[in-house]
Design an enzyme around this catalytic site. Structure first.
Site, PDB file in Angstrom:
ATOM      1  N   SER A  12       0.837  -1.192   0.000  1.00 12.07           N
ATOM      2  CA  SER A  12       0.000   0.000   0.000  1.00 12.07           C
ATOM      3  C   SER A  12       0.881   1.255   0.000  1.00 12.07           C
ATOM      4  O   SER A  12       1.758   1.394  -0.848  1.00 12.07           O
ATOM      5  CB  SER A  12      -0.939  -0.046   1.213  1.00 12.07           C
ATOM      6  N   HIS A  51      -2.146  -1.098  -4.488  1.00 12.97           N
ATOM      7  CA  HIS A  51      -3.589  -1.052  -4.717  1.00 12.97           C
ATOM      8  C   HIS A  51      -4.064   0.386  -4.528  1.00 12.97           C
ATOM      9  O   HIS A  51      -3.304   1.260  -4.119  1.00 12.97           O
ATOM     10  CB  HIS A  51      -4.347  -2.008  -3.779  1.00 12.97           C
TER      11      HIS A  51
END
Length: 246
Positions: free
Chosen positions: A131, A156
């Protein structure tokens, strides 16, 4: 002394917490962490093993981004970066990353300071960089971004949260901000990695896990290292050619 660009960046960072920064307070912030880290010693007269450990790492210009990225971790890392910048703005800093991500605004505070200081930041992933942590990994000095053989990277889009959104209008505003943030983070990763924005946005549609070699091919890191403490200066490295942007 930090540059004018650094002052401007830190003023923007301070807006997250509603603070007002002047050039003087920016300079003071660089030593604030060092003074704060001495507080427990002054109270007890004895340093813990953890404090001694981090002190020894900092003396070797090594910073750790370990665990969830939140305001507390960002404060420590930003303070350490500014402290090392004031000590020597030309000598590299090694940032060891093992994190599953966290608050985007906290990660961006670290990111902006990494980009503004003159000291080159060599990033090394050991364990995972997921992330927001993957953005920090990619933001290191080009050619000096390293990953240990068994580490993984996950990228993501930022997650949606409906907490506190009591009205439909609030939810719409939150959705618009999420879309803006998604594009902003994708562009950052594209700029740092050399992978096209279109491909990054496509990868962002789901949790995309990358092995060490995959991360190199996507341009997030430059090479595999066998010694995370030495990071990118380790002579025993494996290079994989990155994929060309489509």
């Amino acid at each position: 002394m930090a540059s004018v660009g650094l002052f401007g960046s830190l003023r923007r960072i301070a807006c997250y917490a509603g603070m007002s920064l002047t050039a003087a307070t920016v300079f003071q912030h660089g030593t604030a962490w060092a003074e704060k880290s001495k507080s427990s010693e002054s109270k007890s007269g004895v340093k813990s093993m953890q404090e001694l450990f981090y002190q020894q790492l900092l003396a070797r210009r090594i910073i750790m981004v370990n665990g969830r990225i939140d305001e507390s971790l960002a404060e420590r890392v930003v303070g350490q970066l500014l402290y090392l910048q004031m000590q020597n703005g030309n000598e590299p800093v090694t940032m060891l990353i093992n994190s599953g991500g966290g608050a985007v605004h906290s990660a961006m505070a670290i990111h902006d300071v990494m980009q503004q200081i003159s000291a080159p930041v060599h990033t090394t992933c050991y364990g995972r960089a997921e992330s927001a942590a993957s953005i920090l990994l990619s933001a290191g000095e080009k050619g000096q971004r390293c990953i240990s053989p068994m580490s993984r990277v996950m990228i993501h889009q930022p997650s949606r949260s409906s907490a506190g959104k009591s009205t439909a209008k609030d939810s719409m505003v939150a959705a618009t901000e999420l879309d803006r943030l998604n594009t902003q983070l994708a562009k950052l990763l594209s700029d740092h990695s050399g992978t096209s924005l279109e491909e990054i946005l496509a990868l962002f549609t789901k949790d995309t896990y990358l092995t060490a070699n995959d991360a190199i091919k996507k341009g997030i890191v430059d090479k595999i290292c066998t010694n995370p403490l030495l990071g990118a200066v380790d002579e025993k490295t494996t290079k994989v050619e990155p994929e060309k942007a489509k």
